[in-house]
Motif scaffolding. Structure first.
Motif, PDB file in Angstrom:
ATOM      1  N   CYS A 308      19.187 -29.519  -3.324  1.00  0.00           N
ATOM      2  CA  CYS A 308      19.858 -28.382  -3.968  1.00  0.00           C
ATOM      3  C   CYS A 308      21.359 -28.413  -3.718  1.00  0.00           C
ATOM      4  CB  CYS A 308      19.263 -27.053  -3.492  1.00  0.00           C
ATOM      5  SG  CYS A 308      19.621 -26.647  -1.759  1.00  0.00           S
ATOM      6  N   ARG A 571      15.227 -26.275  -3.237  1.00  0.00           N
ATOM      7  CA  ARG A 571      14.376 -26.415  -4.412  1.00  0.00           C
ATOM      8  C   ARG A 571      13.704 -27.771  -4.375  1.00  0.00           C
ATOM      9  NH1 ARG A 571      19.569 -27.233  -7.316  1.00  0.00           N
ATOM     10  NH2 ARG A 571      19.793 -29.481  -7.578  1.00  0.00           N
ATOM     11  N   GLN A 574      13.853 -31.643  -9.760  1.00  0.00           N
ATOM     12  CA  GLN A 574      13.826 -31.088 -11.112  1.00  0.00           C
ATOM     13  C   GLN A 574      13.914 -32.163 -12.197  1.00  0.00           C
ATOM     14  OE1 GLN A 574      17.199 -28.506 -11.585  1.00  0.00           O
ATOM     15  NE2 GLN A 574      18.593 -29.864 -10.499  1.00  0.00           N
ATOM     16  N   SER A 576      12.478 -34.367 -14.885  1.00  0.00           N
ATOM     17  CA  SER A 576      11.301 -34.497 -15.752  1.00  0.00           C
ATOM     18  C   SER A 576      11.529 -35.583 -16.803  1.00  0.00           C
ATOM     19  CB  SER A 576      10.991 -33.162 -16.434  1.00  0.00           C
ATOM     20  OG  SER A 576      12.098 -32.723 -17.210  1.00  0.00           O
ATOM     21  N   ASP A 646       9.674 -29.084  -9.541  1.00  0.00           N
ATOM     22  CA  ASP A 646      10.082 -27.676  -9.484  1.00  0.00           C
ATOM     23  C   ASP A 646       9.533 -26.863 -10.655  1.00  0.00           C
ATOM     24  OD1 ASP A 646      11.591 -28.537 -11.629  1.00  0.00           O
ATOM     25  OD2 ASP A 646      13.425 -27.509 -10.988  1.00  0.00           O
ATOM     26  N   THR A 648      10.007 -27.604 -13.923  1.00  0.00           N
ATOM     27  CA  THR A 648      10.705 -27.908 -15.174  1.00  0.00           C
ATOM     28  C   THR A 648       9.821 -28.808 -16.037  1.00  0.00           C
ATOM     29  OG1 THR A 648      12.854 -27.761 -14.087  1.00  0.00           O
ATOM     30  CG2 THR A 648      12.765 -28.938 -16.184  1.00  0.00           C
TER      31      THR A 648
END
Length: 953
Positions: A308, A571, A574, A576, A646, A648
């Protein structure tokens, strides 16, 4: 009266009295009794000057002019006899001597003025004045003749010469610039060597003055030329001195904006002696943050911390490989959110963090005890500097007082830079740079460990000019730890602290533009350094009982501040993105673009089957996609959904043309569900055959102007069946898709049509046991084959594998829709790699089987080597990386020797003749013995051997 005249002519022309006094007035942290004689004298001069009327000064100056010429030659001669001649010193010292000799007549005149308060003296004051005058020059209070003046002049010359010999060096800190070119010397006496010549306008920092007869004649200064640092002595009269207002005047919390005051008032209540001073930057907060963010590698964060804190900009992060660029080993670019948090001063106005704003000027309470507290549990704790008789703490204090730098901050900085003390930068043993040291890691930057070390030691080799504790002058390399510590501190002071980067915060964020612009001249790239070092400084003061001292904190204030700058919250990953997408093992993604959502590929018209394989960029992402399988349309489509760790989610589409080429971007904006609902005739004709709609749009619809854009249809959101996947209380959604199941098996389609409930019942009651596949994401046969641990538990009971996947496998991230790669496999680049659980195992070196052959793997890659290789004491013969089991003959090794290989393995036990391309060679203990000559019995006859080769009869 004499003191006033000396002050006016000796100093006031260079430095205003108010400014000079501002530099020596003791702060709240100092006792008045600790003042030097120079400082005390300056205060006395100030008091006397304030008491004299203007006309009095004028009369005194008039008398001074009358006698000035009489003493010029004798006074100048006395000065030159003991100190280095300076370019402008003679005129000033002449004036001082002349002034001294004309004061008594002036005093007589003063006493005749009834309006002057200073003429009213008590008997004790008069006695004191007379006593002082007798001790200094034995002046008479009466008028004297010219002859008497000559006698007094001789006495003054002798006294001055004695005073010059006894010049006193006293601490005095101020910024200054040169008003003329001047030489800099290693000392202030005549035997000192010349170091360098500084041009007019150069900036220096004064750390002490040499006073003769209580008058400043020389200044000890530090400065840099092209970032090479010096210290030395320069005539005081060539300097124009400036000094900022005393920072310790009063608590200034009310000068701060409202969003600062609450926190500062709380600190002030807890620590009344602490002083907080605002520094108005003049830039908006967003502008300042942008200066850190837009320049690569200006703000870095350790990869130790959660992602993060790291930047996701393309320059900092590779979406395809899910890796961060390491601008320095272990350091990635900081995100804008991270920069905003650590750059917003309001986040650190608390007991623990406030010391990132502490003024780094030396104060007497910064004792060795406080420094030792800063060095606790390090290699410097209570330890002597290598090659010296003093400790690290003593040396930091010596340097701090000498250069007017906070020694606790110096110690904390070295602690931050050197950690355990094992760095090559301070070992003195790094190859090519032996005997060099760099404790502050100055210029130690680079993209590799060796580059960092080499750059830092190049700086140490350049070094600086400095004075050592024993009084000697050193120029050049930092070839001892002492020189590295002093030289690093000198540079630290010259390039940062004395250029208004005089807090830990300012050294990182460089918000003051007075000397060299803003935001670029930073000591460290670590965005968290002011926070961590400030906490270390605070702990040092706490452990040494110093928190009650009168600290000064210089706190920046930016314009247009946000309401808050929150700390980034931890986090999960993220990413994808897709890393690889293949059709029949042919890579579709030829150029990675994280924004691309549609992919196009064509196969020959005779292709009957298309097998899709997908790999995500992040191993923590989950994947769901529909394989194409049989090619029954001109256009086949695979929908792919990637869910990042996360949450996403990104959807992709793969369009495969069978015997046709689909133009890139052809299906942009096309929504199959809307197309289906918008044209009922198509739905009636194609039903649930989704690929048929895509084919129609490609072959006919788009040309005919049919609308394929997304429309407002109630059922547009999903083309999957809404029927419940729950059967007997169990939700089979992860392993069952009714439409997929019926389309895959024609017998079921014939039996159940579109009865999804019947299909589910069949799957649970029979399909699982039969090993049928009912979902793109789950195949019980693959799940079983992938995990030997489950095979031992469940054997051939398919139901138990399904139950395990639903209860545990999904959460464990187990793969059930394809064969996990283990062992050797050919990748899309055509090379063979050794895999372990789907990842190339770069740690593996050894042999592995592949398609009936045994290959040699080196670091996870199948070697293409041809020759002999030793593996656990056995030598194997390889051809293109594979053991040549059918080979029996001679092989030449890289050492130039020839060896006998039998069925792919070197035979050390063989002795005899071996035929190689029609020639017989003598082999002894497995290798060709070129040195042997003699006779050998072989195959029933004797052979003559000459130098290892059998001779023909």
């Amino acid at each position: 009266m004499r003191k006033q005249v000396l002050l006016k002519k000796g100093i006031a022309g260079l430095l205003s009295i108010g400014m000079l006094l501002g530099s020596v007035i003791p702060t709240a942290a100092q006792e008045t009794s600790s003042q030097s004689a120079f400082e005390t004298k300056l205060q006395e001069q100030m008091q006397e000057t304030q008491m004299q009327p203007e006309e009095l000064t004028s009369e005194t100056e008039s008398e001074t002019v009358k006698t000035q010429s009489q003493e010029t030659q004798t006074e100048t001669s006395a000065q030159e006899s003991e100190v280095i001649p300076s370019e402008e010193s003679s005129s000033i010292s002449q004036a001082e001597t002349s002034e001294a000799q004309t004061e008594q007549p002036t005093q007589t005149e003063i006493q005749s003025e009834p309006q002057t308060q200073e003429t009213v003296q008590t008997s004790s004051e008069s006695d004191s004045v007379e006593e002082t005058q007798e001790n200094e020059t034995e002046y008479s209070t009466e008028e004297f003749t010219e002859e008497e003046s000559t006698e007094e002049e001789s006495t003054e010359e002798e006294t001055t010469e004695e005073a010059e010999l006894e010049g006193v060096e006293e601490s005095f800190y101020a910024n200054a610039s040169l008003n003329t070119d001047s030489k800099v010397y290693s000392g202030w006496k005549k035997d000192s060597s010349e170091l360098v010549t500084l041009p007019a306008g150069s900036y220096v920092y004064i750390t002490s003055v040499v006073c003769v007869e209580e008058e400043p004649r020389w200044a000890h200064v530090i400065f840099d030329i092209n970032e090479y640092c010096y210290e030395g002595y320069i005539p005081f009269e060539v300097l124009s001195v400036s000094y900022d207002a005393d920072l310790m005047e009063a608590d200034e919390t009310q000068a701060f904006p409202a969003d600062y005051q609450s926190a500062l008032n709380a600190l002030h209540q807890a620590h009344p002696n602490w002083v907080f001073k605002p520094v108005y930057v003049g830039d908006t907060f967003s502008y300042a943050v942008n200066q850190q963010v837009t320049t690569p590698a200006r703000a870095l964060v350790s990869t130790y911390y959660n992602e993060c804190f790291r930047s996701m900009l393309d320059r900092d992060y590779n979406w395809q490989t899910n890796t961060w660029k390491q601008w320095e080993p272990g350091w990635a670019g900081a995100s804008e959110e991270t920069v905003r948090y650590y750059m917003d001063p309001r986040n650190f106005l608390n007991e623990n963090d406030i010391f990132m704003f502490e003024s780094l000027i030396y104060e007497k309470y910064q004792t060795q005890g406080a420094v030792e507290a800063a060095l606790a549990n390090t290699f410097m704790s209570n330890a002597k500097v290598p090659g010296a008789e003093y400790t690290y703490a003593w040396l930091f204090c010596w340097v701090g007082e000498k250069y007017n730098i906070n020694p606790v901050a110096l110690a904390s900085r070295v602690r931050q830079e050197q950690g355990a003390g094992t760095s090559d930068l301070i070992s003195g043993k790094y190859a090519g740079y032996e005997g060099l040291y760099n404790y502050f890691n100055i210029q130690a930057t680079g993209s590799s460990r060796d580059q960092i070390v080499q750059n830092g030691l190049k700086e140490a080799k350049t070094g600086s000019t400095m004075m050592l504790p024993d009084g000697t002058v050193s120029s050049g390399s930092w070839d001892t730890p002492t020189k590295a510590l002093i030289g690093g501190s000198l540079k630290f002071a010259n390039l940062y602290i004395l250029k208004n980067q005089n807090t830990l915060y300012a050294q990182k964020f460089d918000y003051d533009g007075q000397y060299n612009g803003k935001y670029w001249h930073q000591y460290m790239t670590n965005i968290m350094a002011p926070y961590s070092e400030g906490n270390q400084v605070r702990r040092s003061y706490t452990n040494s009982g110093q928190l009650g001292n009168s600290f000064v904190f210089l706190i920046p204030v930016y314009e247009e501040r946000p309401v808050s700058s929150p700390k980034p919250q931890e986090r999960k990953n993220q990413n994808s993105c897709l890393k690889s997408l293949t059709v029949n093992d042919q890579e579709v993604i030829t150029a990675f673009d994280k924004t691309q959502k549609d992919f196009y590929y064509s196969v020959g018209e005779k292709t009957v089957y298309a097998n899709i394989r997908v790999k995500t960029a992040s191993s923590s992402a989950t994947l769901k996609f529909s394989n194409i399988g049989s090619m029954s349309h001109k256009v086949e489509v695979s929908t792919i959904t990637v869910t990042a760790e996360d949450g996403t989610q990104t959807q992709y589409r793969l369009f495969v043309g069978c015997g046709v080429t689909i133009e890139q971007g052809f299906f942009d904006g096309f929504d199959v569900n809307s197309y289906r609902k918008r044209y009922p005739k198509l739905e009636k004709a194609y039903g649930n055959d989704i690929d048929a709609y895509y084919e129609h749009y490609f072959l006919t619809g788009k040309k005919a102007g049919w609308d394929g854009t997304k429309g407002d249809f109630a059922e547009d959101n999903d083309d999957s069946d809404k029927t419940s996947t729950i059967y007997k209380g169990v939700d089979y959604a992860p392993v069952f898709d009714a439409k997929y199941y019926l389309n895959r098996y024609s017998d079921l389609k014939s039996a159940f049509g579109n009865d999804y409930a019947a299909a589910l019942k069949h799957f649970v009651d029979y399909g699982i046991g039969e090993g049928r596949r009912a979902s793109e994401s789950f195949d019980v046969t693959l799940y079983k084959a992938n995990y030997p641990d489950l095979q031992e538990l469940f054997g051939d009971d398919n139901t138990k594998y399904v139950d395990h996947y639903l209860d545990y496998g999904i959460n464990e991230g187990r793969c059930a829709n394809r064969r996990i790669l283990n062992g050797i496999s050919v990748a899309s680049d055509g090379k063979k790699y050794y895999y372990k659980n789907d990842q190339v195992d770069t740690s593996y070196t050894g042999f592995a089987a592949y398609q009936g052959n045994m290959y040699y793997v080196l670091g996870g890659i199948v070697s293409n080597y041809t020759g002999l290789i030793n593996y656990y004491g056995t030598w194997y013969y390889l051809q293109s990386g594979s053991v040549k089991w059918d080979y029996t003959s001679l092989v030449e090794h890289s050492d130039g020797a020839w060896y006998y290989v039998e069925k792919g393995i070197l035979n050390w036990n063989y002795n005899g003749l071996v035929e190689y391309y029609g020639t017989l060679y003598y082999i002894q203990n497995g290798y060709l013995n070129w040195g042997y000559s003699g006779r050998i019995w072989y195959n029933g006859k004797w052979y003559k051997i000459v130098n290892g080769v059998a001779q023909k009869d």
